[in-house]
Design an enzyme around this catalytic site. Structure first.
Site, PDB file in Angstrom:
ATOM      1  N   GLY A 110     -26.685 -21.061 -57.358  1.00 55.95           N
ATOM      2  CA  GLY A 110     -26.224 -20.067 -57.737  1.00 55.95           C
ATOM      3  C   GLY A 110     -27.282 -19.475 -58.648  1.00 55.95           C
ATOM      4  O   GLY A 110     -27.924 -18.289 -58.576  1.00 55.95           O
ATOM      5  N   ARG A 169     -33.503 -22.079 -58.343  1.00 56.49           N
ATOM      6  CA  ARG A 169     -32.896 -23.329 -57.860  1.00 56.49           C
ATOM      7  C   ARG A 169     -33.233 -22.932 -56.168  1.00 56.49           C
ATOM      8  O   ARG A 169     -33.126 -24.317 -55.597  1.00 56.49           O
ATOM      9  CB  ARG A 169     -31.719 -24.035 -58.093  1.00 56.49           C
ATOM     10  CG  ARG A 169     -31.010 -25.199 -57.883  1.00 56.49           C
ATOM     11  CD  ARG A 169     -29.751 -25.197 -57.987  1.00 56.49           C
ATOM     12  NE  ARG A 169     -29.384 -25.681 -59.304  1.00 56.49           N
ATOM     13  CZ  ARG A 169     -28.495 -25.052 -60.217  1.00 56.49           C
ATOM     14  NH1 ARG A 169     -27.082 -25.107 -59.457  1.00 56.49           N
ATOM     15  NH2 ARG A 169     -28.635 -25.203 -61.134  1.00 56.49           N
ATOM     16  N   ARG A 192     -31.823  -7.765 -56.391  1.00 59.64           N
ATOM     17  CA  ARG A 192     -30.991  -8.325 -58.114  1.00 59.64           C
ATOM     18  C   ARG A 192     -30.737 -10.024 -58.078  1.00 59.64           C
ATOM     19  O   ARG A 192     -32.264 -10.735 -57.865  1.00 59.64           O
ATOM     20  CB  ARG A 192     -29.904  -7.569 -57.498  1.00 59.64           C
ATOM     21  CG  ARG A 192     -29.900  -6.158 -57.162  1.00 59.64           C
ATOM     22  CD  ARG A 192     -27.886  -6.322 -57.341  1.00 59.64           C
ATOM     23  NE  ARG A 192     -28.080  -4.573 -56.895  1.00 59.64           N
ATOM     24  CZ  ARG A 192     -27.279  -4.191 -58.734  1.00 59.64           C
ATOM     25  NH1 ARG A 192     -26.905  -4.800 -59.332  1.00 59.64           N
ATOM     26  NH2 ARG A 192     -26.580  -1.983 -57.664  1.00 59.64           N
ATOM     27  N   ARG A 244     -22.203 -24.043 -50.506  1.00 59.18           N
ATOM     28  CA  ARG A 244     -22.503 -24.291 -52.185  1.00 59.18           C
ATOM     29  C   ARG A 244     -23.171 -26.059 -52.667  1.00 59.18           C
ATOM     30  O   ARG A 244     -22.307 -27.055 -52.408  1.00 59.18           O
ATOM     31  CB  ARG A 244     -21.765 -23.660 -52.869  1.00 59.18           C
ATOM     32  CG  ARG A 244     -22.018 -23.315 -54.808  1.00 59.18           C
ATOM     33  CD  ARG A 244     -20.913 -22.181 -55.370  1.00 59.18           C
ATOM     34  NE  ARG A 244     -20.445 -22.930 -56.187  1.00 59.18           N
ATOM     35  CZ  ARG A 244     -21.616 -22.839 -57.907  1.00 59.18           C
ATOM     36  NH1 ARG A 244     -23.362 -22.524 -57.295  1.00 59.18           N
ATOM     37  NH2 ARG A 244     -21.582 -23.359 -58.697  1.00 59.18           N
ATOM     38  N   ASP A 251     -22.610 -31.534 -65.848  1.00 56.83           N
ATOM     39  CA  ASP A 251     -23.369 -30.960 -66.469  1.00 56.83           C
ATOM     40  C   ASP A 251     -23.176 -31.320 -68.251  1.00 56.83           C
ATOM     41  O   ASP A 251     -23.549 -30.745 -69.031  1.00 56.83           O
ATOM     42  CB  ASP A 251     -24.575 -30.096 -66.144  1.00 56.83           C
ATOM     43  CG  ASP A 251     -23.740 -28.359 -66.435  1.00 56.83           C
ATOM     44  OD1 ASP A 251     -21.916 -28.507 -66.800  1.00 56.83           O
ATOM     45  OD2 ASP A 251     -23.916 -27.282 -66.142  1.00 56.83           O
TER      46      ASP A 251
HETATM   47  O1  LIG Z   1     -24.898 -24.166 -61.197  1.00 54.63           O
HETATM   48  P1  LIG Z   1     -24.386 -23.050 -60.532  1.00 54.63           P
HETATM   49  O2  LIG Z   1     -24.171 -22.698 -59.430  1.00 54.63           O
HETATM   50  O3  LIG Z   1     -24.911 -22.162 -60.954  1.00 54.63           O
HETATM   51  O4  LIG Z   1     -23.292 -23.149 -61.187  1.00 54.63           O
HETATM   52  C1  LIG Z   1     -22.637 -22.919 -62.331  1.00 54.63           C
HETATM   53  O5  LIG Z   1     -23.422 -22.847 -63.641  1.00 54.63           O
HETATM   54  C2  LIG Z   1     -23.194 -21.270 -63.605  1.00 54.63           C
HETATM   55  C3  LIG Z   1     -23.125 -21.479 -65.017  1.00 54.63           C
HETATM   56  O6  LIG Z   1     -23.604 -21.590 -65.922  1.00 54.63           O
HETATM   57  C4  LIG Z   1     -22.005 -20.887 -62.630  1.00 54.63           C
HETATM   58  O7  LIG Z   1     -22.176 -20.616 -62.231  1.00 54.63           O
HETATM   59  C5  LIG Z   1     -21.241 -22.220 -62.750  1.00 54.63           C
HETATM   60  O8  LIG Z   1     -20.828 -21.809 -61.478  1.00 54.63           O
HETATM   61  O1  LIG Z   2     -19.260 -22.798 -65.340  1.00 55.93           O
HETATM   62  C1  LIG Z   2     -19.980 -24.454 -65.348  1.00 55.93           C
HETATM   63  C2  LIG Z   2     -20.742 -24.797 -65.167  1.00 55.93           C
HETATM   64  C3  LIG Z   2     -21.233 -26.059 -65.027  1.00 55.93           C
HETATM   65  N1  LIG Z   2     -20.597 -26.558 -66.326  1.00 55.93           N
HETATM   66  C4  LIG Z   2     -19.473 -26.023 -66.943  1.00 55.93           C
HETATM   67  O2  LIG Z   2     -19.148 -26.893 -68.152  1.00 55.93           O
HETATM   68  N2  LIG Z   2     -18.914 -24.808 -66.485  1.00 55.93           N
END
Ligand SMILES: O=P(O)(O)O[C@H]1O[C@H](CO)[C@@H](O)[C@H]1O
Ligand SMILES: O=c1cc[nH]c(=O)[nH]1
Length: 257
Positions: free
Chosen positions: A35, A39, A57, A100, A217
């Site tokens: 995302g 990273r 972008r 992903r 997380d």
């Molecule tokens: O850590 P990434 O890959 O960005 O994914 C998660 O984190 C983001 C939200 O903070 C959203 O994009 C979610 O899918």
């Molecule tokens: O969409 C998300 C991504 C990471 N953690 C969350 O709780 N929600």
């Protein structure tokens, strides 16, 4: 019913993909998507002879080698609709495998910070895929990619789960309409994130093999976390799991035949 054979669109080697700005000739057929553009830069640092190939972008892309194979790393941003623009272009450009590596909240008690989650299916609350294929078509990854992700992740010292995630269009649950995550949790989903369903559906219609591995997380269904104000992914335990998702994905991409 159409009498003609369906042929997924592929763009030419002399073209540049419209939104990601990736020159098709520079795109490797093994792709790691993440995302966050930072990273992507971090993942590119794990490649040898890495070089940037495009930046537009939220879409930052690199190419380099890992385990003797050419691999592209690309960032897709937050949310399925924007991410799908990236996935669609990668598929049109000739990607054969897309993995992903991202983050997710755990929605079951035993799926906790720092764990890994290999995705076996995604609930399509993403707001995008309903515009692309009927809702009763499942968002599922490729079996070979997924079992390889599970075996490789299990080589790490982190607790690894496999199961269904909710791909949700809303990070912050609505205070008016309520949170629909508990019903998907009760049905068996183990995590929540925002882009995996879009990847699986886009890859499916292009006959591209996809997979996903996520670092946990937090748990957005815990009482104190429900409004997401305590969301804090920048912690060592999460960073360690994110690093494991990147390394696992690159190892798998390099090993696929
Ligand atoms: O850590 P990434 O890959 O960005 O994914 C998660 O984190 C983001 C939200 O903070 C959203 O994009 C979610 O899918
Ligand atoms: O969409 C998300 C991504 C990471 N953690 C969350 O709780 N929600």
């Amino acid at each position: 019913m159409s009498k003609n054979e369906y042929v997924p669109l592929r763009q030419g080697q002399d073209e540049t993909l419209a939104l990601t700005k990736i020159p098709v000739a520079e795109l490797a057929d093994r792709v790691l998507v993440v995302g966050d553009p930072d990273r992507a830069a971090k993942a590119a640092g794990l490649l040898t002879n890495a070089k940037p190939i495009a930046k537009n972008r939220e879409y930052h892309s690199y190419v380099g080698e890992y385990g003797g194979k050419l691999i592209t790393v690309a960032s897709h941003g937050v949310g399925a609709a924007g991410a799908a623009c990236c996935f669609e272009e990668l598929c049109r450009g000739g990607a054969k495998y897309i993995i992903r590596a991202g983050t997710a909240g755990g929605v079951q008690r035993d799926v906790v910070d720092g764990d890994l989650l290999v995705v076996t299916g995604a609930v399509r609350c993403d707001g995008y895929t309903e515009l692309v294929v009927p809702m009763n078509y499942p968002a599922v990854p490729d079996l070979q990619v997924t079992s390889s992700l599970v075996h490789t992740a299990e080589e790490s010292d982190l607790n690894t789960h496999s199961g269904v995630v909710i791909t949700s269009a809303n990070f912050y649950p609505s205070p008016i309409l309520g949170n629909d995550q508990p019903k998907w949790r009760d049905a068996g989903a183990i995590g929540v994130e925002m882009e995996v369903a879009a990847l699986f559906i886009t890859a499916s219609i292009h006959r591209v093999k996809s997979g996903a591995i996520l670092a946990i997380d937090g748990n957005p269904l815990k009482d104190e976390d429900e409004d997401m104000t305590s969301y804090e992914p920048d912690r060592e335990i999460v960073t360690k799991a994110i690093d494991a998702t990147l390394e696992t994905s690159l190892k798998v991409l390099a090993s696929l035949e």
